[in-house]
Design a protein around this motif. Sequence first.
Motif, PDB file in Angstrom:
ATOM      1  N   ARG A 162       0.858  -1.280   0.072  1.00 50.76           N
ATOM      2  CA  ARG A 162      -0.077  -0.043  -0.127  1.00 50.76           C
ATOM      3  C   ARG A 162       0.740   1.391  -0.007  1.00 50.76           C
ATOM      4  O   ARG A 162       1.762   1.537   1.015  1.00 50.76           O
ATOM      5  CB  ARG A 162      -1.105   0.002   1.163  1.00 50.76           C
ATOM      6  CG  ARG A 162      -1.760  -1.020   1.171  1.00 50.76           C
ATOM      7  CD  ARG A 162      -2.747  -1.082   2.217  1.00 50.76           C
ATOM      8  NE  ARG A 162      -3.457  -2.281   2.533  1.00 50.76           N
ATOM      9  CZ  ARG A 162      -4.399  -2.489   3.145  1.00 50.76           C
ATOM     10  NH1 ARG A 162      -4.297  -2.006   4.520  1.00 50.76           N
ATOM     11  NH2 ARG A 162      -5.008  -3.675   3.499  1.00 50.76           N
ATOM     12  N   LEU A 163       0.880   2.059  -1.142  1.00 47.19           N
ATOM     13  CA  LEU A 163       1.473   3.254  -1.214  1.00 47.19           C
ATOM     14  C   LEU A 163       0.581   4.625  -1.284  1.00 47.19           C
ATOM     15  O   LEU A 163      -0.544   4.290  -1.761  1.00 47.19           O
ATOM     16  CB  LEU A 163       2.451   3.383  -2.579  1.00 47.19           C
ATOM     17  CG  LEU A 163       3.534   2.301  -2.651  1.00 47.19           C
ATOM     18  CD1 LEU A 163       4.026   2.300  -4.014  1.00 47.19           C
ATOM     19  CD2 LEU A 163       4.657   2.726  -1.543  1.00 47.19           C
ATOM     20  N   GLU A 183      -1.097   7.299  -3.096  1.00 47.77           N
ATOM     21  CA  GLU A 183      -1.532   7.601  -4.541  1.00 47.77           C
ATOM     22  C   GLU A 183      -0.449   8.125  -5.328  1.00 47.77           C
ATOM     23  O   GLU A 183       0.081   7.756  -6.438  1.00 47.77           O
ATOM     24  CB  GLU A 183      -2.766   7.898  -4.680  1.00 47.77           C
ATOM     25  CG  GLU A 183      -3.317   7.844  -6.260  1.00 47.77           C
ATOM     26  CD  GLU A 183      -3.253   6.651  -6.692  1.00 47.77           C
ATOM     27  OE1 GLU A 183      -2.911   6.267  -7.893  1.00 47.77           O
ATOM     28  OE2 GLU A 183      -3.518   5.472  -6.072  1.00 47.77           O
ATOM     29  N   GLU A 184       0.012   9.392  -4.438  1.00 44.65           N
ATOM     30  CA  GLU A 184       0.806  10.419  -5.452  1.00 44.65           C
ATOM     31  C   GLU A 184       2.211   9.465  -5.306  1.00 44.65           C
ATOM     32  O   GLU A 184       2.960   9.654  -6.542  1.00 44.65           O
ATOM     33  CB  GLU A 184       1.265  11.676  -4.614  1.00 44.65           C
ATOM     34  CG  GLU A 184       2.200  12.498  -5.117  1.00 44.65           C
ATOM     35  CD  GLU A 184       2.398  13.820  -4.350  1.00 44.65           C
ATOM     36  OE1 GLU A 184       3.394  14.171  -4.630  1.00 44.65           O
ATOM     37  OE2 GLU A 184       1.373  14.113  -3.641  1.00 44.65           O
ATOM     38  N   LEU A 185       2.779   8.884  -4.406  1.00 42.74           N
ATOM     39  CA  LEU A 185       3.897   7.951  -4.736  1.00 42.74           C
ATOM     40  C   LEU A 185       3.864   7.036  -5.615  1.00 42.74           C
ATOM     41  O   LEU A 185       4.556   6.854  -6.330  1.00 42.74           O
ATOM     42  CB  LEU A 185       4.334   7.567  -3.094  1.00 42.74           C
ATOM     43  CG  LEU A 185       5.532   6.761  -3.105  1.00 42.74           C
ATOM     44  CD1 LEU A 185       6.792   7.792  -3.516  1.00 42.74           C
ATOM     45  CD2 LEU A 185       5.754   6.465  -1.585  1.00 42.74           C
ATOM     46  N   ALA A 186       2.666   6.188  -5.579  1.00 42.28           N
ATOM     47  CA  ALA A 186       2.719   5.127  -6.619  1.00 42.28           C
ATOM     48  C   ALA A 186       2.669   5.651  -7.986  1.00 42.28           C
ATOM     49  O   ALA A 186       3.072   4.903  -8.777  1.00 42.28           O
ATOM     50  CB  ALA A 186       1.380   4.389  -6.160  1.00 42.28           C
ATOM     51  N   GLU A 187       1.803   6.790  -8.349  1.00 40.84           N
ATOM     52  CA  GLU A 187       1.872   7.338  -9.726  1.00 40.84           C
ATOM     53  C   GLU A 187       3.192   7.904 -10.047  1.00 40.84           C
ATOM     54  O   GLU A 187       3.709   7.839 -11.092  1.00 40.84           O
ATOM     55  CB  GLU A 187       0.775   8.529  -9.691  1.00 40.84           C
ATOM     56  CG  GLU A 187       0.554   9.093 -10.996  1.00 40.84           C
ATOM     57  CD  GLU A 187       0.388   8.083 -12.006  1.00 40.84           C
ATOM     58  OE1 GLU A 187       1.054   8.125 -13.296  1.00 40.84           O
ATOM     59  OE2 GLU A 187      -0.384   7.156 -11.737  1.00 40.84           O
ATOM     60  N   ARG A 188       4.063   8.650  -9.143  1.00 38.40           N
ATOM     61  CA  ARG A 188       5.262   8.929  -9.569  1.00 38.40           C
ATOM     62  C   ARG A 188       6.366   7.698  -9.799  1.00 38.40           C
ATOM     63  O   ARG A 188       6.938   7.564 -10.685  1.00 38.40           O
ATOM     64  CB  ARG A 188       5.951   9.661  -8.367  1.00 38.40           C
ATOM     65  CG  ARG A 188       5.298  11.159  -7.949  1.00 38.40           C
ATOM     66  CD  ARG A 188       6.106  11.779  -7.045  1.00 38.40           C
ATOM     67  NE  ARG A 188       7.307  11.930  -6.857  1.00 38.40           N
ATOM     68  CZ  ARG A 188       8.350  12.105  -6.047  1.00 38.40           C
ATOM     69  NH1 ARG A 188       7.663  12.300  -4.714  1.00 38.40           N
ATOM     70  NH2 ARG A 188       9.672  12.228  -6.138  1.00 38.40           N
ATOM     71  N   GLY A 189       6.073   6.491  -8.992  1.00 40.20           N
ATOM     72  CA  GLY A 189       6.983   5.311  -9.379  1.00 40.20           C
ATOM     73  C   GLY A 189       6.575   4.726 -10.541  1.00 40.20           C
ATOM     74  O   GLY A 189       7.207   4.351 -11.258  1.00 40.20           O
ATOM     75  N   ARG A 190       5.099   4.762 -10.930  1.00 41.02           N
ATOM     76  CA  ARG A 190       4.653   3.981 -12.214  1.00 41.02           C
ATOM     77  C   ARG A 190       5.452   4.982 -13.380  1.00 41.02           C
ATOM     78  O   ARG A 190       5.954   4.360 -14.449  1.00 41.02           O
ATOM     79  CB  ARG A 190       3.223   4.072 -12.287  1.00 41.02           C
ATOM     80  CG  ARG A 190       2.637   3.063 -11.577  1.00 41.02           C
ATOM     81  CD  ARG A 190       1.183   2.801 -11.776  1.00 41.02           C
ATOM     82  NE  ARG A 190       0.194   4.092 -11.372  1.00 41.02           N
ATOM     83  CZ  ARG A 190      -0.193   3.748 -10.014  1.00 41.02           C
ATOM     84  NH1 ARG A 190       0.055   2.652  -9.426  1.00 41.02           N
ATOM     85  NH2 ARG A 190      -1.016   4.732  -9.640  1.00 41.02           N
ATOM     86  N   ARG A 191       5.130   6.424 -13.345  1.00 39.09           N
ATOM     87  CA  ARG A 191       5.879   7.250 -14.126  1.00 39.09           C
ATOM     88  C   ARG A 191       7.279   6.881 -14.405  1.00 39.09           C
ATOM     89  O   ARG A 191       7.917   6.710 -15.632  1.00 39.09           O
ATOM     90  CB  ARG A 191       5.379   8.887 -13.936  1.00 39.09           C
ATOM     91  CG  ARG A 191       4.046   9.088 -14.178  1.00 39.09           C
ATOM     92  CD  ARG A 191       3.722  10.309 -14.424  1.00 39.09           C
ATOM     93  NE  ARG A 191       4.290  11.131 -13.350  1.00 39.09           N
ATOM     94  CZ  ARG A 191       3.768  11.457 -12.037  1.00 39.09           C
ATOM     95  NH1 ARG A 191       2.498  11.232 -12.370  1.00 39.09           N
ATOM     96  NH2 ARG A 191       4.428  12.350 -11.084  1.00 39.09           N
ATOM     97  N   TYR A 192       8.210   6.874 -13.189  1.00 44.39           N
ATOM     98  CA  TYR A 192       9.466   6.754 -13.467  1.00 44.39           C
ATOM     99  C   TYR A 192       9.810   5.351 -13.878  1.00 44.39           C
ATOM    100  O   TYR A 192      10.902   5.385 -14.576  1.00 44.39           O
ATOM    101  CB  TYR A 192      10.115   7.090 -12.023  1.00 44.39           C
ATOM    102  CG  TYR A 192      11.610   6.967 -12.087  1.00 44.39           C
ATOM    103  CD1 TYR A 192      12.139   7.971 -12.703  1.00 44.39           C
ATOM    104  CD2 TYR A 192      12.376   6.154 -11.212  1.00 44.39           C
ATOM    105  CE1 TYR A 192      13.795   8.070 -12.591  1.00 44.39           C
ATOM    106  CE2 TYR A 192      13.537   6.289 -11.424  1.00 44.39           C
ATOM    107  CZ  TYR A 192      14.157   7.214 -12.110  1.00 44.39           C
ATOM    108  OH  TYR A 192      15.885   7.232 -12.038  1.00 44.39           O
ATOM    109  N   ALA A 193       9.099   4.319 -13.413  1.00 44.40           N
ATOM    110  CA  ALA A 193       9.368   2.983 -13.957  1.00 44.40           C
ATOM    111  C   ALA A 193       9.290   3.081 -15.447  1.00 44.40           C
ATOM    112  O   ALA A 193       9.917   2.279 -16.164  1.00 44.40           O
ATOM    113  CB  ALA A 193       8.270   2.013 -13.336  1.00 44.40           C
ATOM    114  N   ALA A 194       8.173   3.658 -15.965  1.00 42.79           N
ATOM    115  CA  ALA A 194       7.717   3.586 -17.283  1.00 42.79           C
ATOM    116  C   ALA A 194       9.060   4.190 -17.913  1.00 42.79           C
ATOM    117  O   ALA A 194       9.508   3.970 -19.130  1.00 42.79           O
ATOM    118  CB  ALA A 194       6.580   4.313 -17.694  1.00 42.79           C
TER     119      ALA A 194
END
Length: 71
Positions: A6-7, A9-20
């Motif tokens: 569980r993260l 939401e803002e951190l999860a979204e930043r992580g998804r963008r950076y991973a992409a």
Amino acid sequence: MAMTLRLPEELAERGRRYAAELGLSLNGLLAVALREYLDLRKPALRGPPPSQALAQAIARQVKAAPVRQRR
């Protein structure tokens, strides 16, 4: 091993963008980040080189980045 994380939401979204940007999945990015975090805390291994997966991802990103012209 499967697990729920569980993260905020803002951190999860930043992580998804950076991973992409790096060409990784969020799961892959989190695995690399956790490994690096833990490795940096081993007294005998202070300052290890980046993991091979992260180094390759960064190299791909640098190669794909547009070249900026100096003025």
